[in-house]
Design a protein around this motif. Structure first.
Motif, mmCIF file in Angstrom:
data_model
loop_
_atom_site.group_PDB
_atom_site.id
_atom_site.type_symbol
_atom_site.label_atom_id
_atom_site.label_comp_id
_atom_site.label_asym_id
_atom_site.label_seq_id
_atom_site.Cartn_x
_atom_site.Cartn_y
_atom_site.Cartn_z
ATOM 1 N N GLN A 167 -17.719 -44.965 0.671
ATOM 2 C CA GLN A 167 -16.798 -45.055 1.808
ATOM 3 C C GLN A 167 -16.361 -46.481 2.112
ATOM 4 O OE1 GLN A 167 -18.358 -42.691 5.177
ATOM 5 N NE2 GLN A 167 -19.208 -41.266 3.671
ATOM 6 N N LEU A 168 -16.759 -47.421 1.242
ATOM 7 C CA LEU A 168 -16.405 -48.830 1.411
ATOM 8 C C LEU A 168 -15.126 -49.128 0.635
ATOM 9 C CD1 LEU A 168 -17.588 -51.479 2.674
ATOM 10 C CD2 LEU A 168 -18.751 -51.853 0.471
ATOM 11 N N LYS A 169 -14.188 -49.784 1.293
ATOM 12 C CA LYS A 169 -12.923 -50.161 0.642
ATOM 13 C C LYS A 169 -13.166 -51.161 -0.480
ATOM 14 C CE LYS A 169 -9.358 -49.784 4.248
ATOM 15 N NZ LYS A 169 -8.507 -50.571 5.158
ATOM 16 N N ILE A 170 -12.240 -51.189 -1.439
ATOM 17 C CA ILE A 170 -12.243 -52.279 -2.415
ATOM 18 C C ILE A 170 -12.068 -53.590 -1.640
ATOM 19 C CG2 ILE A 170 -11.099 -53.284 -4.430
ATOM 20 C CD1 ILE A 170 -12.357 -50.595 -5.035
ATOM 21 N N GLY A 171 -12.920 -54.557 -1.926
ATOM 22 C CA GLY A 171 -12.904 -55.812 -1.173
ATOM 23 C C GLY A 171 -13.765 -55.765 0.074
ATOM 24 N N GLY A 172 -14.333 -54.586 0.369
ATOM 25 C CA GLY A 172 -15.156 -54.418 1.562
ATOM 26 C C GLY A 172 -16.570 -54.934 1.378
ATOM 27 N N ILE A 173 -17.264 -55.097 2.502
ATOM 28 C CA ILE A 173 -18.636 -55.622 2.511
ATOM 29 C C ILE A 173 -19.536 -54.657 3.280
ATOM 30 C CG2 ILE A 173 -20.157 -57.470 3.374
ATOM 31 C CD1 ILE A 173 -17.750 -59.390 3.054
ATOM 32 N N MET A 174 -20.715 -54.406 2.716
ATOM 33 C CA MET A 174 -21.743 -53.648 3.426
ATOM 34 C C MET A 174 -23.002 -54.505 3.504
ATOM 35 S SD MET A 174 -23.261 -49.805 2.870
ATOM 36 C CE MET A 174 -23.934 -49.938 1.221
ATOM 37 N N VAL A 175 -23.641 -54.505 4.679
ATOM 38 C CA VAL A 175 -24.923 -55.188 4.851
ATOM 39 C C VAL A 175 -25.958 -54.119 5.180
ATOM 40 C CG1 VAL A 175 -26.217 -56.875 6.209
ATOM 41 C CG2 VAL A 175 -23.844 -57.345 5.563
ATOM 42 N N VAL A 176 -27.051 -54.086 4.406
ATOM 43 C CA VAL A 176 -28.028 -53.005 4.520
ATOM 44 C C VAL A 176 -29.433 -53.519 4.201
ATOM 45 C CG1 VAL A 176 -27.454 -52.278 2.133
ATOM 46 C CG2 VAL A 176 -28.654 -50.689 3.646
ATOM 47 N N THR A 191 -20.804 -56.316 -1.909
ATOM 48 C CA THR A 191 -19.345 -56.472 -1.906
ATOM 49 C C THR A 191 -18.759 -55.555 -2.969
ATOM 50 O OG1 THR A 191 -19.627 -58.793 -1.283
ATOM 51 C CG2 THR A 191 -17.438 -58.124 -2.047
ATOM 52 N N ARG A 192 -17.765 -54.755 -2.571
ATOM 53 C CA ARG A 192 -17.151 -53.836 -3.526
ATOM 54 C C ARG A 192 -15.942 -54.495 -4.176
ATOM 55 N NH1 ARG A 192 -15.547 -47.377 -2.912
ATOM 56 N NH2 ARG A 192 -15.306 -47.102 -5.161
ATOM 57 N N HIS A 193 -15.943 -54.532 -5.509
ATOM 58 C CA HIS A 193 -14.822 -55.061 -6.279
ATOM 59 C C HIS A 193 -14.159 -53.917 -7.043
ATOM 60 C CE1 HIS A 193 -16.198 -59.122 -5.388
ATOM 61 N NE2 HIS A 193 -17.407 -58.814 -5.835
ATOM 62 N N GLU A 194 -13.009 -54.198 -7.626
ATOM 63 C CA GLU A 194 -12.313 -53.198 -8.445
ATOM 64 C C GLU A 194 -13.233 -52.650 -9.543
ATOM 65 O OE1 GLU A 194 -9.303 -51.925 -8.241
ATOM 66 O OE2 GLU A 194 -8.130 -53.282 -6.974
ATOM 67 N N THR A 195 -14.085 -53.515 -10.067
ATOM 68 C CA THR A 195 -14.900 -53.152 -11.236
ATOM 69 C C THR A 195 -16.309 -52.677 -10.886
ATOM 70 O OG1 THR A 195 -15.488 -55.494 -11.396
ATOM 71 C CG2 THR A 195 -13.673 -54.729 -12.772
ATOM 72 N N GLY A 196 -16.668 -52.707 -9.590
ATOM 73 C CA GLY A 196 -18.025 -52.279 -9.228
ATOM 74 C C GLY A 196 -18.529 -53.012 -7.993
ATOM 75 N N PHE A 197 -19.863 -53.082 -7.878
ATOM 76 C CA PHE A 197 -20.489 -53.650 -6.678
ATOM 77 C C PHE A 197 -21.276 -54.910 -7.024
ATOM 78 C CE2 PHE A 197 -19.973 -49.124 -5.894
ATOM 79 C CZ PHE A 197 -19.407 -49.109 -4.625
ATOM 80 N N GLU A 198 -21.150 -55.906 -6.165
ATOM 81 C CA GLU A 198 -21.929 -57.145 -6.296
ATOM 82 C C GLU A 198 -22.988 -57.164 -5.195
ATOM 83 O OE1 GLU A 198 -21.221 -61.913 -5.458
ATOM 84 O OE2 GLU A 198 -19.495 -60.594 -5.688
ATOM 85 N N TYR A 199 -24.239 -57.460 -5.560
ATOM 86 C CA TYR A 199 -25.357 -57.425 -4.615
ATOM 87 C C TYR A 199 -25.908 -58.832 -4.419
ATOM 88 C CZ TYR A 199 -25.209 -52.417 -5.586
ATOM 89 O OH TYR A 199 -24.799 -51.118 -5.729
#
Length: 217
Positions: A167-176, A191-199
């Motif tokens: 449910q996170l947009k491309i370019g969006g950030i989640m803190v968990v 951080t969600r990128h076009e190619t996947g997620f960066e942690y």
């Protein structure tokens, strides 16, 4: 000004100093923390400790988070005034209130109906009109309102929950907070990128666990 007013003012000043000393440098976050009175969210026996940098018990076996952790998580979201934010774990409502000053719209979800009712009443008293609170199973997010620019989770999961990542947009950030036990948890910025997620691992924390289903209250 009464002695009591002076005492509160001094505690608030120390409160903001403590946030700066713990690495909170974002001026907008500090201003929001100054404007939202934590005392409005702490009831009963613990009210006099509202300006201490410590977590405190609230109803339903939950806690109001340590202010420096609230500020740190808020700062990590890198909010803009246009953002639509999802918060999982309303709790006292304190974190949602901070977010509401920094984002366009805040949706907050908690499994305990009592907490949602009480937080909604405080939002009304503080005239925070851009927060919508739901009693629901936060582990599923809010698919009807997705996607979100930012997602903040205030309960610890074993891994960043798949439904929330979706449910996170491309370019969006989640803190968990992520961890297998109460004792070992780390705050993660995703951080969600076009190619996947960066942690990115931020710091050790301790949060209540993310539990599926609705609570009894």
């Amino acid at each position: 000004m009464t002695d009591e007013d002076e005492g509160i003012a001094e505690r608030k000043m120390r409160f903001l100093y403590a946030l700066r000393s713990r690495g909170i440098t974002d001026g907008r976050v500090l201003t929001a923390m100054e404007r939202i009175d934590r005392g409005a969210f702490v009831k009963g026996l613990f009210a006099e400790r509202a300006y201490e940098d410590t977590p405190l018990p609230i109803a339903c076996g939950q806690t109001i988070s340590q202010p420096s952790v609230v500020a740190l998580m808020t700062q990590a979201l890198q909010l803009s005034p246009r953002d639509k934010v999802l918060e999982i774990g309303t709790g006292s409502g304190y974190q949602a209130a901070i977010l509401s000053l920094l984002a366009r719209r805040v949706y907050t979800v908690d499994r305990h109906r009592r907490l949602v009712r009480e937080a909604t009443e405080v939002f009304r008293q503080l005239d925070l009109t851009n927060i919508t609170a739901f009693a629901a199973d936060g582990s599923h997010g809010l698919p009807d309102q997705a996607p979100f620019d930012r997602i903040l989770v205030t309960a610890a999961a074993e891994d960043p929950p798949g439904p929330l990542l979706a449910q996170l947009k491309i370019g969006g950030i989640m803190v968990v907070p992520v961890g297998q036990t109460d004792a070992v948890q780390n705050l993660i910025k995703v951080t969600r990128h076009e190619t996947g997620f960066e942690y990115e691992e931020m710091r050790p924390v301790r949060f209540v666990p993310l539990v599926e289903g609705l609570g009894s209250e």
